[in-house]
Design a protein around this motif. Structure first.
Motif, PDB file in Angstrom:
ATOM      1  N   GLY A   6       4.641   8.463  -3.531  1.00 12.66           N
ATOM      2  CA  GLY A   6       5.528   7.412  -3.646  1.00 12.66           C
ATOM      3  C   GLY A   6       5.800   6.893  -2.049  1.00 12.66           C
ATOM      4  O   GLY A   6       6.547   6.218  -1.854  1.00 12.66           O
ATOM      5  N   ARG A   7       5.166   7.625  -1.282  1.00 12.08           N
ATOM      6  CA  ARG A   7       5.417   7.168   0.265  1.00 12.08           C
ATOM      7  C   ARG A   7       4.821   5.672   0.547  1.00 12.08           C
ATOM      8  O   ARG A   7       3.731   5.708   0.111  1.00 12.08           O
ATOM      9  CB  ARG A   7       4.672   8.096   1.083  1.00 12.08           C
ATOM     10  CG  ARG A   7       4.701   7.663   2.765  1.00 12.08           C
ATOM     11  CD  ARG A   7       3.953   8.672   3.468  1.00 12.08           C
ATOM     12  NE  ARG A   7       4.143  10.187   3.470  1.00 12.08           N
ATOM     13  CZ  ARG A   7       4.885  10.502   4.482  1.00 12.08           C
ATOM     14  NH1 ARG A   7       5.227   9.952   5.495  1.00 12.08           N
ATOM     15  NH2 ARG A   7       5.435  11.777   4.370  1.00 12.08           N
ATOM     16  N   VAL A   8       5.562   4.869   0.980  1.00 14.83           N
ATOM     17  CA  VAL A   8       4.967   3.749   1.268  1.00 14.83           C
ATOM     18  C   VAL A   8       4.447   3.529   2.711  1.00 14.83           C
ATOM     19  O   VAL A   8       5.002   3.938   3.732  1.00 14.83           O
ATOM     20  CB  VAL A   8       6.199   2.770   1.160  1.00 14.83           C
ATOM     21  CG1 VAL A   8       5.686   1.220   1.516  1.00 14.83           C
ATOM     22  CG2 VAL A   8       6.688   2.515  -0.333  1.00 14.83           C
ATOM     23  N   VAL A  51       0.889  -1.051  -0.102  1.00  8.30           N
ATOM     24  CA  VAL A  51      -0.083  -0.035  -0.070  1.00  8.30           C
ATOM     25  C   VAL A  51       0.769   1.205  -0.127  1.00  8.30           C
ATOM     26  O   VAL A  51       1.769   1.340   0.945  1.00  8.30           O
ATOM     27  CB  VAL A  51      -0.959   0.143   1.154  1.00  8.30           C
ATOM     28  CG1 VAL A  51      -1.842   1.175   1.051  1.00  8.30           C
ATOM     29  CG2 VAL A  51      -1.622  -1.435   1.133  1.00  8.30           C
ATOM     30  N   MET A  52       0.572   2.191  -1.138  1.00 10.10           N
ATOM     31  CA  MET A  52       1.621   3.342  -1.095  1.00 10.10           C
ATOM     32  C   MET A  52       0.727   4.455  -1.591  1.00 10.10           C
ATOM     33  O   MET A  52      -0.383   4.295  -2.022  1.00 10.10           O
ATOM     34  CB  MET A  52       2.692   3.000  -2.139  1.00 10.10           C
ATOM     35  CG  MET A  52       2.428   2.848  -3.585  1.00 10.10           C
ATOM     36  SD  MET A  52       3.684   2.535  -4.541  1.00 10.10           S
ATOM     37  CE  MET A  52       4.218   4.143  -4.631  1.00 10.10           C
ATOM     38  N   ASP A  53       1.277   5.739  -1.472  1.00 12.62           N
ATOM     39  CA  ASP A  53       0.797   6.822  -1.959  1.00 12.62           C
ATOM     40  C   ASP A  53       1.110   7.004  -3.489  1.00 12.62           C
ATOM     41  O   ASP A  53       2.264   7.073  -3.897  1.00 12.62           O
ATOM     42  CB  ASP A  53       1.052   8.020  -1.323  1.00 12.62           C
ATOM     43  CG  ASP A  53       0.360   9.325  -1.584  1.00 12.62           C
ATOM     44  OD1 ASP A  53      -0.124   9.485  -2.668  1.00 12.62           O
ATOM     45  OD2 ASP A  53       0.277  10.145  -0.696  1.00 12.62           O
ATOM     46  N   PRO A  54       0.088   7.192  -4.328  1.00 12.52           N
ATOM     47  CA  PRO A  54       0.563   7.258  -5.933  1.00 12.52           C
ATOM     48  C   PRO A  54       0.939   8.469  -6.214  1.00 12.52           C
ATOM     49  O   PRO A  54       1.487   8.461  -7.328  1.00 12.52           O
ATOM     50  CB  PRO A  54      -0.899   6.768  -6.666  1.00 12.52           C
ATOM     51  CG  PRO A  54      -2.022   7.270  -5.528  1.00 12.52           C
ATOM     52  CD  PRO A  54      -1.380   6.817  -4.036  1.00 12.52           C
ATOM     53  N   GLY A 101      -0.655  10.519 -13.918  1.00 14.67           N
ATOM     54  CA  GLY A 101      -0.630  10.955 -15.293  1.00 14.67           C
ATOM     55  C   GLY A 101       0.788  10.748 -15.962  1.00 14.67           C
ATOM     56  O   GLY A 101       1.186  11.290 -16.878  1.00 14.67           O
ATOM     57  N   GLY A 102       1.585   9.520 -15.589  1.00 17.22           N
ATOM     58  CA  GLY A 102       2.797   9.202 -16.189  1.00 17.22           C
ATOM     59  C   GLY A 102       4.204   9.636 -15.367  1.00 17.22           C
ATOM     60  O   GLY A 102       5.151   9.636 -16.126  1.00 17.22           O
ATOM     61  N   SER A 103       4.158   9.613 -14.066  1.00 16.90           N
ATOM     62  CA  SER A 103       5.339   9.856 -13.391  1.00 16.90           C
ATOM     63  C   SER A 103       5.673   8.473 -12.654  1.00 16.90           C
ATOM     64  O   SER A 103       4.726   8.257 -11.802  1.00 16.90           O
ATOM     65  CB  SER A 103       5.263  10.933 -12.347  1.00 16.90           C
ATOM     66  OG  SER A 103       4.917  12.113 -13.015  1.00 16.90           O
ATOM     67  N   LEU A 104       6.956   7.748 -12.990  1.00 17.41           N
ATOM     68  CA  LEU A 104       7.167   6.830 -12.322  1.00 17.41           C
ATOM     69  C   LEU A 104       7.964   7.307 -11.119  1.00 17.41           C
ATOM     70  O   LEU A 104       9.263   7.755 -11.427  1.00 17.41           O
ATOM     71  CB  LEU A 104       7.971   5.976 -13.227  1.00 17.41           C
ATOM     72  CG  LEU A 104       8.449   4.502 -12.952  1.00 17.41           C
ATOM     73  CD1 LEU A 104       7.306   3.518 -12.734  1.00 17.41           C
ATOM     74  CD2 LEU A 104       9.270   3.754 -13.735  1.00 17.41           C
ATOM     75  N   LEU A 105       7.452   6.650 -10.015  1.00 20.42           N
ATOM     76  CA  LEU A 105       8.067   7.289  -8.844  1.00 20.42           C
ATOM     77  C   LEU A 105       9.208   6.250  -8.232  1.00 20.42           C
ATOM     78  O   LEU A 105       9.125   5.154  -8.673  1.00 20.42           O
ATOM     79  CB  LEU A 105       6.795   7.380  -7.888  1.00 20.42           C
ATOM     80  CG  LEU A 105       5.903   8.585  -8.164  1.00 20.42           C
ATOM     81  CD1 LEU A 105       4.814   8.713  -7.145  1.00 20.42           C
ATOM     82  CD2 LEU A 105       6.251   9.857  -8.706  1.00 20.42           C
ATOM     83  N   VAL A 106       9.919   6.635  -7.172  1.00 19.29           N
ATOM     84  CA  VAL A 106      10.788   5.904  -6.389  1.00 19.29           C
ATOM     85  C   VAL A 106      10.039   5.857  -5.058  1.00 19.29           C
ATOM     86  O   VAL A 106       9.736   6.786  -4.290  1.00 19.29           O
ATOM     87  CB  VAL A 106      12.107   6.665  -6.018  1.00 19.29           C
ATOM     88  CG1 VAL A 106      12.808   5.581  -5.158  1.00 19.29           C
ATOM     89  CG2 VAL A 106      12.742   6.839  -7.558  1.00 19.29           C
ATOM     90  N   PRO A 107       9.454   4.548  -4.968  1.00 15.93           N
ATOM     91  CA  PRO A 107       8.625   4.192  -3.710  1.00 15.93           C
ATOM     92  C   PRO A 107       9.782   4.600  -2.526  1.00 15.93           C
ATOM     93  O   PRO A 107      10.858   4.023  -2.282  1.00 15.93           O
ATOM     94  CB  PRO A 107       8.177   2.813  -3.470  1.00 15.93           C
ATOM     95  CG  PRO A 107       8.334   2.553  -5.041  1.00 15.93           C
ATOM     96  CD  PRO A 107       9.532   3.246  -5.668  1.00 15.93           C
ATOM     97  N   HIS A 108       9.423   5.255  -1.305  1.00 19.86           N
ATOM     98  CA  HIS A 108      10.202   5.342   0.015  1.00 19.86           C
ATOM     99  C   HIS A 108       9.429   5.225   0.933  1.00 19.86           C
ATOM    100  O   HIS A 108       8.099   5.672   1.521  1.00 19.86           O
ATOM    101  CB  HIS A 108      10.630   6.625  -0.392  1.00 19.86           C
ATOM    102  CG  HIS A 108      11.826   7.045   0.701  1.00 19.86           C
ATOM    103  ND1 HIS A 108      13.183   6.920   0.455  1.00 19.86           N
ATOM    104  CD2 HIS A 108      11.729   7.773   1.855  1.00 19.86           C
ATOM    105  CE1 HIS A 108      13.816   7.059   1.817  1.00 19.86           C
ATOM    106  NE2 HIS A 108      12.732   7.695   2.361  1.00 19.86           N
TER     107      HIS A 108
END
Length: 571
Positions: free
Chosen positions: A209-211, A203-206, A347-354
């Motif tokens: 990227g906050r996990v 479960v993360m913030d889309p 909308g197309g941003s590939l994030l770094v989960p953290h």
């Protein structure tokens, strides 16, 4: 001489007279004796009267014991009689077998001697031979049935043991998870939603990227799984970007036939549609879009030993088509699925989960963008109605939340030695605040099961992450509004994901007809086939950037109503 002759009669006459005289005296004496006897008997009865009750009790007990002995005797006699009957039947069978053996031996002797059998003897021998064969066949079938039952029982036992081993591994992994910095409420809800299933939840913030939590971190971060039908999100984006799929196509419903568009194909997880799209896009372009969405590389989450997953190295022919609908030779981690759903939602941003580990890191949290996708935003938005349709009326109905709109995609197949159920999703659609990825493993696991796990998470966290009444909706236009365009009675024929799951996954080694891109009619609904309606929405305007089926004109439709498939390829 005369005196000796008359002496005998005289003696007899005298004896008779004497007997007549003595008889009255004898009778009188007997009567006197009989008159004296009753008083003696009465005295004996008087003596015996005080103990009469005890005597009766003893007599009744003796009678009961005697009756019990008689019953046991009768039961023993019945057993002996039954045993005798069984012995008699056995002896009869033995005698019959002996007679048959003697007859058979005599027949053999007759054959050896050259004597010709009579018609009656031949018929009798034929009947005996038929009976023997019937008994042998019955015995053979009974033995096969017994062995099959044993095999089924052993297979069930092995499967249950394997499922229990997966559950035990899940519980052990969860107990070892590093929960430092996680949202404990979200973690508790996720674990309760997973329940007794063997699996993992992310479960993360889309948007940032906050996990929030990673349940079963070993599987979520360090294990790769076959993506199954979730790969259709990649195929759909590739088809839209390469102009294989017309983003504004419409559906015309008519009696006896129907057509599929991208929305219903995603909602019902139709394999044939995406196989045609993937085959037209081609392997190299499919891999380019898969890598853009983060497959085959680590996400960069701040957990040790993250797996990068895997993408296929090379495929050709029908293998490309099947890969585009089933995810053959892909391996994705649940964190990659959650990150891909987040990229579609934002909308197309590939994030770094953290995962913030300290309160200070949580306060100063900053979003890190790995890259911007080179995919038009409108193509990403074009996937959303199909993902909403999957939750609203398609394969992921278990994730439905009446308080918010959930978008997601299910996946069901066999991978990593067991059945897999996958679900990649986000909500609410108007203002995404949660991206949830679920993977479950076990003999009874399917995509709808994983969707149910995600649905329980969304409903339980609605008070924190539900609609806030802000944000622009992606469904503002009528063209993007999700709605089923297929008759509900036809939905079972279109939804091939569960059908293939129930019938077992088809082998990748297809025959020549499959290599030509022609699945059997039974795979799409038997005699009421929807092959024609599946293909026609894909056969849209030709382009110079990709190879796909030639467009079909209305006059080229066969008059007999049979489906026609024309596939062409060029370098």
């Amino acid at each position: 001489m005369m005196n000796r002759t008359y002496r005998a009669p005289v003696v007899a006459l005298v004896a008779l007279v004497l007997s007549l005289l003595t008889t009255p005296f004898a009778h009188a004496a007997a009567r006197k004796k009989a008159q004296k006897a009753p008083p003696k008997a009465s005295r004996q009865e008087a003596k015996a009267r005080p103990s009469s009750s005890r005597s009766r009790g003893k007599a009744s007990a003796k009678e009961e014991r005697a009756e019990q002995r008689r019953e046991r005797g009768r039961a023993g006699a019945d057993k002996k009689s039954r045993a005798a009957q069984r012995n008699e039947r056995a002896s009869k069978n033995d005698r019959r077998s002996a007679r048959e053996e003697r007859r058979a031996s005599s027949k053999d002797d007759d054959r050896k001697s050259g004597r010709k059998l009579s018609r009656r003897e031949r018929l009798a021998e034929a009947r005996r031979e038929a009976e023997r064969r019937r008994r042998e066949e019955a015995a053979r079938r009974a033995e096969l049935a017994r062995q099959a039952a044993i095999a089924r029982a052993l297979a069930i036992a092995r499967q249950r043991a394997a499922d229990q081993a997966l559950r035990d591994e899940t519980f052990a992994n969860i107990s070892r998870d590093d929960v430092t910095g996680e949202d404990l409420e979200v973690r508790r809800v996720a674990i309760e939603a997973l329940g007794n299933h063997a699996g993992t939840v992310v479960v993360m913030d889309p948007k940032t990227g906050r996990v929030h939590t990673v349940v079963n971190q070993d599987w979520a971060l360090r294990r790769g799984f076959k993506p199954c039908s979730t790969i259709k999100l990649v195929t759909g984006l590739a088809g839209l970007s390469e102009s294989v799929i017309d983003p504004v196509q419409t559906v015309n419903v008519s009696t006896g036939s129907f057509r599929l568009d991208l929305t219903d194909s995603l909602a019902y997880s139709n394999n044939t549609y995406f196989q045609i799209v993937g085959g037209n896009v081609g392997f190299e372009r499919m891999m380019r879009y898969a890598r853009q969405l983060g497959l085959g590389e680590a996400t960069g989450i701040n957990h040790a030993n993250e797996s990068p997953g895997r993408v296929p190295l090379f495929k050709t022919g029908y293998a490309v088509n099947h890969m585009s609908s089933h995810g053959d030779d892909f391996e994705v981690t649940p964190i990659q699925l959650a990150n891909m759903a987040a990229a579609i939602s934002n909308g197309g941003s590939l994030l770094v989960p953290h995962l913030p580990r300290t309160p200070e890191e949580s306060v100063d949290f900053k979003t890190e963008v790995r890259r911007r996708l080179s995919i038009p935003r409108e193509h990403l938005q074009r996937l959303v109605p199909g993902m909403i349709g999957a939750v609203s009326y398609g394969t992921g109905r278990g994730a439905k939340d009446p308080m918010q709109i959930v978008a997601g995609k299910t996946g069901t197949c066999i991978g990593q030695g067991s059945w897999l159920g996958l679900f990649a999703s986000y909500a609410p659609v108007q203002d995404p605040r949660l991206a949830v990825a679920v993977v479950t493993r076990g003999s009874g696991e399917r995509g709808r099961i994983a969707a149910g796990v995600a649905g329980r998470i969304y409903r339980a966290l609605n008070h924190r992450f539900g609609n806030r009444g802000v944000g622009a909706s992606l469904l503002a236009t009528e063209a993007l509004a999700p709605r089923p365009k297929i008759d509900p009675s036809k939905a079972a024929a279109i939804s091939e994901e569960d059908a293939e799951a129930n019938a077992a996954v088809v082998s990748e080694g297809a025959d020549a007809s499959a290599a030509a891109g022609a699945p059997s009619s039974t795979a799409v609904g038997g005699s009421d086939s929807n092959v024609k309606s599946v293909l026609k929405p894909v056969l849209i305007r030709p382009t110079t950037t990709t190879t796909r089926p030639a467009p079909t004109s209305p006059t080229a439709t066969p008059v007999d109503g049979r489906p026609r498939r024309v596939l062409t390829s060029s370098p």
